[in-house]
Scaffold this motif. Structure first.
Motif, short mmCIF file in Angstrom:
data_model
loop_
_atom_site.label_atom_id
_atom_site.label_comp_id
_atom_site.label_asym_id
_atom_site.label_seq_id
_atom_site.Cartn_x
_atom_site.Cartn_y
_atom_site.Cartn_z
N PRO A 17 -73.67 15.18 -115.29
CA PRO A 17 -72.25 14.86 -115.40
C PRO A 17 -71.44 15.55 -114.30
N THR A 18 -70.67 14.76 -113.55
CA THR A 18 -69.81 15.32 -112.51
C THR A 18 -68.42 14.71 -112.68
N CYS A 19 -67.60 15.35 -113.48
CA CYS A 19 -66.24 14.88 -113.74
C CYS A 19 -65.26 15.82 -113.03
N ASN A 20 -64.40 15.24 -112.23
CA ASN A 20 -63.41 16.05 -111.53
C ASN A 20 -62.06 16.06 -112.24
N THR A 21 -61.64 14.89 -112.73
CA THR A 21 -60.34 14.79 -113.38
C THR A 21 -60.51 14.62 -114.89
N LEU A 22 -59.39 14.78 -115.61
CA LEU A 22 -59.43 14.62 -117.06
C LEU A 22 -59.77 13.19 -117.44
N ASN A 23 -59.26 12.22 -116.70
CA ASN A 23 -59.61 10.81 -116.97
C ASN A 23 -61.11 10.59 -116.90
N GLU A 24 -61.75 11.15 -115.89
CA GLU A 24 -63.20 10.99 -115.73
C GLU A 24 -63.94 11.65 -116.88
N LEU A 25 -63.45 12.81 -117.33
CA LEU A 25 -64.08 13.50 -118.46
C LEU A 25 -63.97 12.67 -119.73
N GLY B 101 -55.79 4.67 -128.05
CA GLY B 101 -54.34 4.56 -127.93
C GLY B 101 -53.69 5.86 -127.50
N LEU B 102 -54.15 6.97 -128.06
CA LEU B 102 -53.59 8.27 -127.70
C LEU B 102 -53.84 8.57 -126.22
N ILE B 103 -55.04 8.24 -125.75
CA ILE B 103 -55.36 8.49 -124.34
C ILE B 103 -54.53 7.59 -123.43
N ARG B 104 -54.46 6.29 -123.76
CA ARG B 104 -53.78 5.33 -122.89
C ARG B 104 -52.27 5.58 -122.84
N HIS B 105 -51.66 5.89 -123.99
CA HIS B 105 -50.20 5.99 -124.04
C HIS B 105 -49.66 7.37 -123.67
N TYR B 106 -50.42 8.43 -123.99
CA TYR B 106 -49.85 9.77 -123.85
C TYR B 106 -50.61 10.68 -122.87
N ILE B 107 -51.94 10.69 -122.96
CA ILE B 107 -52.71 11.65 -122.16
C ILE B 107 -52.87 11.21 -120.72
N ALA B 108 -53.36 9.99 -120.52
CA ALA B 108 -53.65 9.52 -119.16
C ALA B 108 -52.43 9.52 -118.24
N PRO B 109 -51.25 9.05 -118.69
CA PRO B 109 -50.09 9.03 -117.78
C PRO B 109 -49.63 10.43 -117.35
N LYS B 110 -49.84 11.44 -118.18
CA LYS B 110 -49.32 12.78 -117.89
C LYS B 110 -50.37 13.71 -117.27
N LEU B 111 -51.59 13.68 -117.82
CA LEU B 111 -52.61 14.65 -117.41
C LEU B 111 -53.83 14.03 -116.76
N GLY B 112 -53.95 12.71 -116.84
CA GLY B 112 -55.19 12.04 -116.46
C GLY B 112 -55.69 12.33 -115.06
N GLU B 113 -54.78 12.43 -114.09
CA GLU B 113 -55.20 12.61 -112.70
C GLU B 113 -55.33 14.08 -112.30
N LEU B 114 -55.04 15.00 -113.22
CA LEU B 114 -55.19 16.42 -112.91
C LEU B 114 -56.67 16.79 -112.87
N ARG B 115 -57.03 17.66 -111.95
CA ARG B 115 -58.39 18.18 -111.91
C ARG B 115 -58.59 19.10 -113.11
N LEU B 116 -59.83 19.13 -113.62
CA LEU B 116 -60.10 19.91 -114.83
C LEU B 116 -59.71 21.38 -114.67
N LYS B 117 -59.96 21.94 -113.50
CA LYS B 117 -59.68 23.36 -113.28
C LYS B 117 -58.18 23.62 -113.15
N GLU B 118 -57.38 22.56 -112.99
CA GLU B 118 -55.93 22.72 -112.90
C GLU B 118 -55.27 22.77 -114.27
N ILE B 119 -56.00 22.37 -115.30
CA ILE B 119 -55.43 22.30 -116.65
C ILE B 119 -55.63 23.64 -117.35
N THR B 120 -54.55 24.35 -117.54
CA THR B 120 -54.55 25.67 -118.16
C THR B 120 -53.84 25.60 -119.51
N PRO B 121 -53.95 26.64 -120.34
CA PRO B 121 -53.19 26.65 -121.60
C PRO B 121 -51.70 26.42 -121.39
#
Length: 215
Positions: free
Chosen positions: A56-64, A86-106
């Motif tokens: 598995p090689t996921c760079n962004t949250l969308n890929e994960l 629905g939760l992913i399509r409407h809320y998560i992907a538009p806001k966080l989807g393109e962020l790299r995994l290591k960029e997502i902090t608490p």
């Protein structure tokens, strides 16, 4: 082939793979239970036999989330996939989807949750078409989103894509449970008297009778 090694109260699936340069590496994936580890071991060995196994090689949250969805589909957990899409399509992907995994902090997740409180909620399938509810995303929905992200980041941690699960340390918006109003017997009898449909009267009687406790 893969083996299962118990270490530090975890069940680790250990296997070898070769990178693009032909160099051999060993990878550990940690699981909380033995059935999970056995399932992953079988999956790895099956794909190795087919020659389709990839690391598995996921760079962004969308890929994960896409990689996690494929694993769920293989396990045939279809109800969970439908409820989370629905939760992913409407809320998560538009806001966080393109962020790299290591960029997502608490902190990033906490700001995301606070922003959702000011985000208009997407109408449910039961709402009339084109109806605008005027409501914002509510804390119970944010908790579902958090649980989804927590599970996804757990998978990323097992795949060694991140060091720690950021959702473990993110604070959710406060949510106060509100008690629902319950009809008393007088209200029920008044509703039955006003009801002209015999079938609806029967349904009201059954709903009230089945809610009574024995004794």
């Amino acid at each position: 082939m893969a083996t299962i090694i118990c270490k530090r109260n975890k069940f680790n699936v250990v296997y070898s793979y070769y990178d693009e340069a032909g160099k051999r590496h060993q990878k550990w994936e940690a699981f909380s239970t033995m059935p999970e580890a056995k399932q992953r071991k079988s999956e790895i060995e099956y794909k190795q036999q087919l020659g389709s196994f990839t690391i598995p090689t996921c760079n962004t949250l969308n890929e994960l989330l896409q990689a996690r969805k494929r694993r769920k589909q293989m396990a045939q957990v279809n109800l969970e996939i439908v409820s989370n899409t629905g939760l992913i399509r409407h809320y998560i992907a538009p806001k966080l989807g393109e962020l790299r995994l290591k960029e997502i902090t608490p902190r990033v997740l906490e700001m995301f949750y606070q922003g959702l409180l000011k985000t208009p909620a997407v109408p449910l399938m039961t709402d009339k078409k084109y109806r605008q509810t005027g409501k914002f995303v509510q804390p119970p929905t944010i908790r579902k989103i958090h649980n989804l992200l927590h599970s996804a980041f757990n998978q990323a941690e097992k795949w060694e894509l991140i060091e720690k699960n950021p959702a473990k340390f993110a604070t959710l918006p406060k949510y106060e449970m509100q008690e629902r109003d319950i009809w008393d017997s007088q209200t029920l009898f008044h509703a039955i008297d006003c009801c002209e449909d015999d079938r609806l009267k029967l349904c009201l009687n059954l709903a009230f009778s089945c809610s009574l406790r024995i004794g």
